[in-house]
Each structure stands twice: as C-alpha cells, then as structure tokens.
Design a protein around this motif. Structure first.
Motif, PDB file in Angstrom:
ATOM      1  N   THR A 286       0.832  -1.198   0.000  1.00 39.40           N
ATOM      2  CA  THR A 286       0.000   0.000   0.000  1.00 39.40           C
ATOM      3  C   THR A 286       0.871   1.254   0.000  1.00 39.40           C
ATOM      4  O   THR A 286       2.056   1.212   0.366  1.00 39.40           O
ATOM      5  CB  THR A 286      -0.910   0.035   1.234  1.00 39.40           C
ATOM      6  OG1 THR A 286      -0.088   0.147   2.407  1.00 39.40           O
ATOM      7  CG2 THR A 286      -1.760  -1.223   1.317  1.00 39.40           C
ATOM      8  N   ILE A 287       0.258   2.370  -0.395  1.00 38.36           N
ATOM      9  CA  ILE A 287       0.977   3.644  -0.399  1.00 38.36           C
ATOM     10  C   ILE A 287       1.462   3.975   1.008  1.00 38.36           C
ATOM     11  O   ILE A 287       2.598   4.417   1.210  1.00 38.36           O
ATOM     12  CB  ILE A 287       0.078   4.778  -0.937  1.00 38.36           C
ATOM     13  CG1 ILE A 287      -0.442   4.439  -2.346  1.00 38.36           C
ATOM     14  CG2 ILE A 287       0.833   6.103  -0.938  1.00 38.36           C
ATOM     15  CD1 ILE A 287       0.618   4.246  -3.380  1.00 38.36           C
ATOM     16  N   THR A 303       3.009  11.451  -0.474  1.00 34.17           N
ATOM     17  CA  THR A 303       2.400  11.841  -1.744  1.00 34.17           C
ATOM     18  C   THR A 303       2.827  13.244  -2.147  1.00 34.17           C
ATOM     19  O   THR A 303       3.143  13.510  -3.322  1.00 34.17           O
ATOM     20  CB  THR A 303       0.876  11.750  -1.658  1.00 34.17           C
ATOM     21  OG1 THR A 303       0.504  10.383  -1.415  1.00 34.17           O
ATOM     22  CG2 THR A 303       0.210  12.232  -2.940  1.00 34.17           C
ATOM     23  N   THR A 313       1.428  11.768  -8.697  1.00 30.18           N
ATOM     24  CA  THR A 313       1.203  11.152  -7.394  1.00 30.18           C
ATOM     25  C   THR A 313       1.676   9.693  -7.440  1.00 30.18           C
ATOM     26  O   THR A 313       1.825   9.110  -8.521  1.00 30.18           O
ATOM     27  CB  THR A 313      -0.287  11.187  -7.028  1.00 30.18           C
ATOM     28  OG1 THR A 313      -1.005  10.328  -7.922  1.00 30.18           O
ATOM     29  CG2 THR A 313      -0.841  12.606  -7.091  1.00 30.18           C
ATOM     30  N   GLN A 315      -0.069   7.108  -6.796  1.00 30.61           N
ATOM     31  CA  GLN A 315      -1.112   6.319  -7.452  1.00 30.61           C
ATOM     32  C   GLN A 315      -0.998   6.437  -8.980  1.00 30.61           C
ATOM     33  O   GLN A 315      -1.134   5.432  -9.702  1.00 30.61           O
ATOM     34  CB  GLN A 315      -2.502   6.791  -7.002  1.00 30.61           C
ATOM     35  CG  GLN A 315      -2.793   6.497  -5.537  1.00 30.61           C
ATOM     36  CD  GLN A 315      -2.369   7.661  -4.630  1.00 30.61           C
ATOM     37  OE1 GLN A 315      -1.505   8.471  -4.993  1.00 30.61           O
ATOM     38  NE2 GLN A 315      -2.992   7.744  -3.465  1.00 30.61           N
ATOM     39  N   GLN A 316      -0.779   7.655  -9.469  1.00 29.88           N
ATOM     40  CA  GLN A 316      -0.620   7.854 -10.907  1.00 29.88           C
ATOM     41  C   GLN A 316       0.607   7.130 -11.433  1.00 29.88           C
ATOM     42  O   GLN A 316       0.584   6.508 -12.501  1.00 29.88           O
ATOM     43  CB  GLN A 316      -0.537   9.343 -11.222  1.00 29.88           C
ATOM     44  CG  GLN A 316      -1.840  10.101 -10.990  1.00 29.88           C
ATOM     45  CD  GLN A 316      -1.648  11.595 -11.010  1.00 29.88           C
ATOM     46  OE1 GLN A 316      -0.555  12.122 -10.764  1.00 29.88           O
ATOM     47  NE2 GLN A 316      -2.729  12.328 -11.285  1.00 29.88           N
ATOM     48  N   ARG A 318       2.040   4.461 -10.193  1.00 24.76           N
ATOM     49  CA  ARG A 318       1.812   3.012 -10.183  1.00 24.76           C
ATOM     50  C   ARG A 318       0.935   2.583 -11.355  1.00 24.76           C
ATOM     51  O   ARG A 318       1.195   1.551 -11.966  1.00 24.76           O
ATOM     52  CB  ARG A 318       1.163   2.604  -8.851  1.00 24.76           C
ATOM     53  CG  ARG A 318       0.718   1.169  -8.804  1.00 24.76           C
ATOM     54  CD  ARG A 318       0.340   0.770  -7.381  1.00 24.76           C
ATOM     55  NE  ARG A 318       1.480   0.251  -6.641  1.00 24.76           N
ATOM     56  CZ  ARG A 318       1.450  -0.066  -5.351  1.00 24.76           C
ATOM     57  NH1 ARG A 318       0.340   0.120  -4.652  1.00 24.76           N
ATOM     58  NH2 ARG A 318       2.512  -0.555  -4.758  1.00 24.76           N
ATOM     59  N   ARG A 319      -0.056   3.383 -11.701  1.00 29.37           N
ATOM     60  CA  ARG A 319      -0.912   3.028 -12.841  1.00 29.37           C
ATOM     61  C   ARG A 319      -0.135   3.092 -14.152  1.00 29.37           C
ATOM     62  O   ARG A 319      -0.363   2.313 -15.056  1.00 29.37           O
ATOM     63  CB  ARG A 319      -2.126   3.966 -12.896  1.00 29.37           C
ATOM     64  CG  ARG A 319      -3.180   3.675 -11.851  1.00 29.37           C
ATOM     65  CD  ARG A 319      -4.495   4.348 -12.213  1.00 29.37           C
ATOM     66  NE  ARG A 319      -4.379   5.804 -12.222  1.00 29.37           N
ATOM     67  CZ  ARG A 319      -4.615   6.593 -11.175  1.00 29.37           C
ATOM     68  NH1 ARG A 319      -4.934   6.046 -10.008  1.00 29.37           N
ATOM     69  NH2 ARG A 319      -4.522   7.892 -11.271  1.00 29.37           N
TER      70      ARG A 319
END
Length: 319
Positions: A286-287, A303, A313, A315-316, A318-319
């Motif tokens: 997890t982050i 973040t 970020t 999340q961005q 990782r995607r």
C-alpha cells in the motif's frame, strides 16, 4: 517480520546494482572468423561484451566505434540496436534477437546450428585470426538502477589493465563445462563481471565518476552514505548524520555537498523516492506502507514529496 525494509548493501554502488541481474540463458561465447559482424537487436537494456581472444569493435548507430582488445570489457546500454564486428566497416551477417535467437541477414534462423545450451556458437571457421567473444545481457529494473545507468555513457570501455578480476577467465572456463547447475554459475559470474567492469571504469585515472561514487571512499561522507542506504526510513537530519560520523554539523554539510554535489537532505530525499518508485512498480504494498518504509510519517506527506519531485502522485505513477 519487521516493517522496516533493509534496502541496501551498505554502499551506493551495491544498492544501484540491486536491480541489475544477468538474464538467464543469455550468455554467449562465440568463435568468429573475419570478416564477421553481429547486429544486436535483442533490445536488452544492458549488455556486456569481452573478446577473450582477438579483438572486436562495438559500433553504435550514433557515436564513435570502440575498439576492444583481448581482455577488454565493454558495457553497452540498450535498447537501441548496435553492431559488434571485426571492423567498423563490416556489414553484419548475423542478427542477434531476444533470447540469443540468431538470424542471417537474409532471414534464416541458425540458432539450432549452434550449441544453444550455453550458446557457445561457432560462426565461421576456426582460423588463426578468429575472435573468441564472450557476451551477456542483463535485466534492469527500477529507478534505483536507472540512477546508475544515467551516470554511464552509451558504451563503457574498460581496458584489460583496469579490470582487476579473473572473472572473465572463470566465465571462459565454465562455458566449456557440462555440469549440473552450470546456468546458475554463468549467471552469477556474469553479475560479478559487471561489478568488476564498473569498478574498473570508475577507478580509471581519467574517470569522472558521479559524486556518490567518489564520496564512497571518503571516511566521513562515505560513512554517511552507507548509513543512509542501510536505513533510509530513519528520521535522519543533518545534525544526526553529522553526529553519526563524528563531525560537526557545518563541516559535515559542507563536505557532503562538495563531494556528492548536493546537500545531504536532498540526496536522502531523492534516494528515498527512488526506492519508493521501485516499490510502487514491483510490489503490491500500500501507499501508506511504502511511505513508512522510506521514511515518511504518513501517505499524505509521502504523496506531497513524490508529486513535487516526480510530477505525479504515487497512485498515478503506479498506474
């Protein structure tokens, strides 16, 4: 198990090489009778080539050709194609594809005509002018290893006298054997060959190694680098790093910045975010977990820092 991950091998070069590994079944030892030319189109991110007998030219599509004499080692960055030949003007007659699949210039697959178990290939006859060329490829993962590659030219040429290691002799001997576990031995030797070559290149009299490499040998800054790499999650400050190395805060900060080329906290932040980028890409953690592992109190602080330095970020990314 402790939540804190031990990322380091206690020195910057070791850590940066952590994501570079020899690619299984991608070691080749070929006897090449002139004129010969190999067009390397395997898109490997990193490769090593060394003539164990004779000589070879490494010819990138852009840049000057590099002559390798017996015992020299070249480290070549991909994935762009390049040519290895007996002469810069020789047209390639064999194309090397991923997994050492060999094709002729007119499209015939000749892989089966070679000894593919260890890929000790004979291309051409065993003439007196033949070159015995050893080569291997590496998988590269992570922003951490990317920092190392960014410090290297497209072709790293290490002359024999600067490769203070018998690794290439061991590789040459091992490929002639047919014993259990041979591929594992070849992979490990190829990893060691890369380390020996990089050490030799950075240690050359004319070398201009990056600051983090030069600083490793300094008793003050080198110690600080090792403890930062060994424990990136600790709440380091300039004062605590100075105390750990036995120096005053001002003297430590000044010396670190001079040798490494950036202040201690800037270096530590970039190192933490390099580690985090690797964890984001290679794990399902997890982050919040990754944030703690690299020294941030919570996901929000991580973040903010990640986006400020990387432009996206976590999340961005990782995607």
């Amino acid at each position: 198990m402790s939540e804190r991950l031990r990322f380091g091998l206690m020195d910057p070069l070791g850590d940066l090489l952590g994501g570079v590994r020899a690619h299984t079944a991608a070691f080749c030892q070929a006897t090449l009778d002139p004129p010969w030319g190999l067009r390397i189109v395997d898109r490997a991110p990193l490769a090593l080539a060394a003539p164990l007998r004779g000589q070879a030219w490494v010819v990138p599509d852009e840049g000057e050709p590099t002559l390798l004499r017996t015992g020299d080692v070249a480290i070549v960055q991909g994935p762009q194609p390049y040519t290895v030949a007996d002469d810069p003007g020789t047209c390639p007659d064999v194309f090397v594809h991923p997994e050492n699949r060999l094709m002729t210039a007119d499209g015939f697959d000749i892989t089966a005509d070679t000894k593919t178990r260890t890929l000790a290939a004979r291309l051409g006859g065993p003439g007196d002018g033949a070159t015995l060329l050893a080569s291997g490829t590496y998988q590269v993962s992570g922003s951490v290893s990317g920092r190392l590659l960014a410090a290297l030219p497209r072709v790293v040429h290490v002359e024999r006298e600067h490769v203070q290691s018998s690794i290439m002799d061991l590789l040459s001997a091992e490929v002639e054997r047919d014993e259990p576990g041979q591929q594992v031995v070849l992979d490990r030797l190829l990893d060691l060959a890369l380390v020996a070559a990089l050490r030799g290149w950075f240690a050359r009299p004319a070398a201009d190694p990056p600051g983090w490499y030069r600083a490793h040998g300094d008793p003050l800054v080198g110690a600080a680098l090792r403890i930062m790499h060994d424990d990136p999650a600790r709440s380091w400050t300039v004062a605590s790093l100075a105390a750990a190395t036995g120096a005053s805060r001002a003297a430590f900060a000044r010396r670190f910045t001079t040798l490494v080329g950036q202040p201690p906290m800037t270096y530590l932040t970039q190192w933490r975010l390099d580690l985090a980028a690797g964890a984001l890409r290679d794990t399902d953690a997890t982050i919040a977990s990754i944030a703690r592992q690299v020294g941030y109190a919570n996901a929000f602080a991580f973040t903010v820092a990640f986006k400020r330095e990387r432009g996206s970020t976590p999340q961005q990314f990782r995607r």
